[in-house]
Design a protein around this motif. Structure first.
Motif, short mmCIF file in Angstrom:
data_model
loop_
_atom_site.label_atom_id
_atom_site.label_comp_id
_atom_site.label_asym_id
_atom_site.label_seq_id
_atom_site.Cartn_x
_atom_site.Cartn_y
_atom_site.Cartn_z
N LEU A 74 43.77 9.78 55.96
CA LEU A 74 42.49 10.46 56.08
C LEU A 74 41.52 9.74 57.03
CD1 LEU A 74 41.81 11.57 52.41
CD2 LEU A 74 42.30 13.03 54.37
N THR A 75 41.71 8.44 57.22
CA THR A 75 40.80 7.70 58.11
C THR A 75 40.88 8.20 59.54
OG1 THR A 75 40.75 5.79 56.66
CG2 THR A 75 40.19 5.41 58.96
N PRO A 76 42.07 8.31 60.17
CA PRO A 76 42.09 8.84 61.53
C PRO A 76 41.69 10.31 61.59
CG PRO A 76 44.32 8.41 60.77
CD PRO A 76 43.39 7.84 59.75
N VAL A 77 41.95 11.05 60.53
CA VAL A 77 41.53 12.45 60.49
C VAL A 77 40.00 12.53 60.49
CG1 VAL A 77 41.53 14.56 59.09
CG2 VAL A 77 43.65 13.28 59.43
N ALA A 78 39.36 11.67 59.72
CA ALA A 78 37.90 11.62 59.70
C ALA A 78 37.36 11.23 61.07
CB ALA A 78 37.41 10.64 58.64
N ALA A 79 38.01 10.27 61.72
CA ALA A 79 37.57 9.85 63.05
C ALA A 79 37.69 11.00 64.06
CB ALA A 79 38.38 8.64 63.51
N ILE A 80 38.76 11.77 63.96
CA ILE A 80 38.93 12.92 64.86
C ILE A 80 37.85 13.96 64.57
CG2 ILE A 80 40.43 14.89 65.40
CD1 ILE A 80 42.79 12.91 64.99
N GLY A 81 37.56 14.20 63.29
CA GLY A 81 36.51 15.15 62.94
C GLY A 81 35.16 14.73 63.49
N LEU A 82 34.86 13.44 63.43
CA LEU A 82 33.60 12.94 63.98
C LEU A 82 33.60 13.04 65.51
CD1 LEU A 82 33.00 9.93 61.61
CD2 LEU A 82 31.75 12.10 61.66
N ALA A 83 34.75 12.84 66.13
CA ALA A 83 34.84 13.00 67.59
C ALA A 83 34.56 14.44 67.99
CB ALA A 83 36.22 12.56 68.08
N VAL A 84 35.09 15.38 67.22
CA VAL A 84 34.82 16.81 67.50
C VAL A 84 33.34 17.11 67.31
CG1 VAL A 84 35.28 19.16 66.67
CG2 VAL A 84 37.17 17.55 66.97
N THR A 85 32.74 16.53 66.30
CA THR A 85 31.30 16.68 66.08
C THR A 85 30.53 16.16 67.29
OG1 THR A 85 31.62 16.44 63.70
CG2 THR A 85 29.39 16.13 64.53
N MET A 86 30.95 15.04 67.84
CA MET A 86 30.28 14.46 69.00
C MET A 86 30.48 15.32 70.25
SD MET A 86 28.42 11.95 68.22
CE MET A 86 28.01 13.07 66.90
N LEU A 87 31.62 15.99 70.36
CA LEU A 87 31.80 16.92 71.48
C LEU A 87 30.76 18.03 71.41
CD1 LEU A 87 35.67 17.34 71.79
CD2 LEU A 87 34.10 16.39 73.48
N GLY A 88 30.54 18.56 70.23
CA GLY A 88 29.51 19.58 70.06
C GLY A 88 28.12 19.04 70.38
N ALA A 89 27.87 17.81 69.98
CA ALA A 89 26.57 17.19 70.27
C ALA A 89 26.38 16.98 71.76
CB ALA A 89 26.45 15.86 69.52
N ILE A 90 27.44 16.56 72.44
CA ILE A 90 27.36 16.36 73.89
C ILE A 90 27.02 17.66 74.58
CG2 ILE A 90 28.75 15.85 75.94
CD1 ILE A 90 30.21 13.75 74.13
#
Length: 120
Positions: A74-90
């Protein structure tokens, strides 16, 4: 590499936890009064609260599964989810020409990808 991944995950978890905790209880008026939250004006409050909950869940997911060795995938999955969130923020900040926010989001995206790669 493991120590670096823990440090980066801890810093990211703290940042995303603070960001999420700020968004979840916020009202539309409170967000409008905050000059750093101008991006939120066109979005429904439910979406902003959802983003906040996702950030909190991501922060928890960066640390707890690996720390307790319960479903550490779940840790890398959470990191990927946060990366996707940051794409939206960008995208959101770039459309508003908020380039200092874009730069910060790019750094958070890169750190999230680092944690995801280190933990897979």
């Amino acid at each position: 590499m493991n120590v670096a991944a823990w440090i980066v995950a801890g810093v990211l978890a703290a940042l995303f936890l603070m960001s999420g905790v700020m968004k979840v209880p916020a009202t539309k008026a409170a967000l409008a009064a905050n000059p750093r939250m101008g991006w939120a004006a066109p979005f429904p409050i439910e979406l902003i609260k959802f983003i906040g909950v996702a950030e909190i869940a991501g922060a928890v997911g960066l640390i707890l599964p690996r720390a307790f060795d319960i479903a550490p995938w779940l840790t890398p999955v959470a990191a990927i989810g946060l990366a996707v969130t940051m794409l939206g923020a960008i995208i959101t900040h770039a459309r508003r020409s908020e380039y200092s926010s874009v730069a910060m989001n790019v750094v958070l995206l890169a750190l999230s990808v680092f944690v995801a790669v280190a933990r897979f």
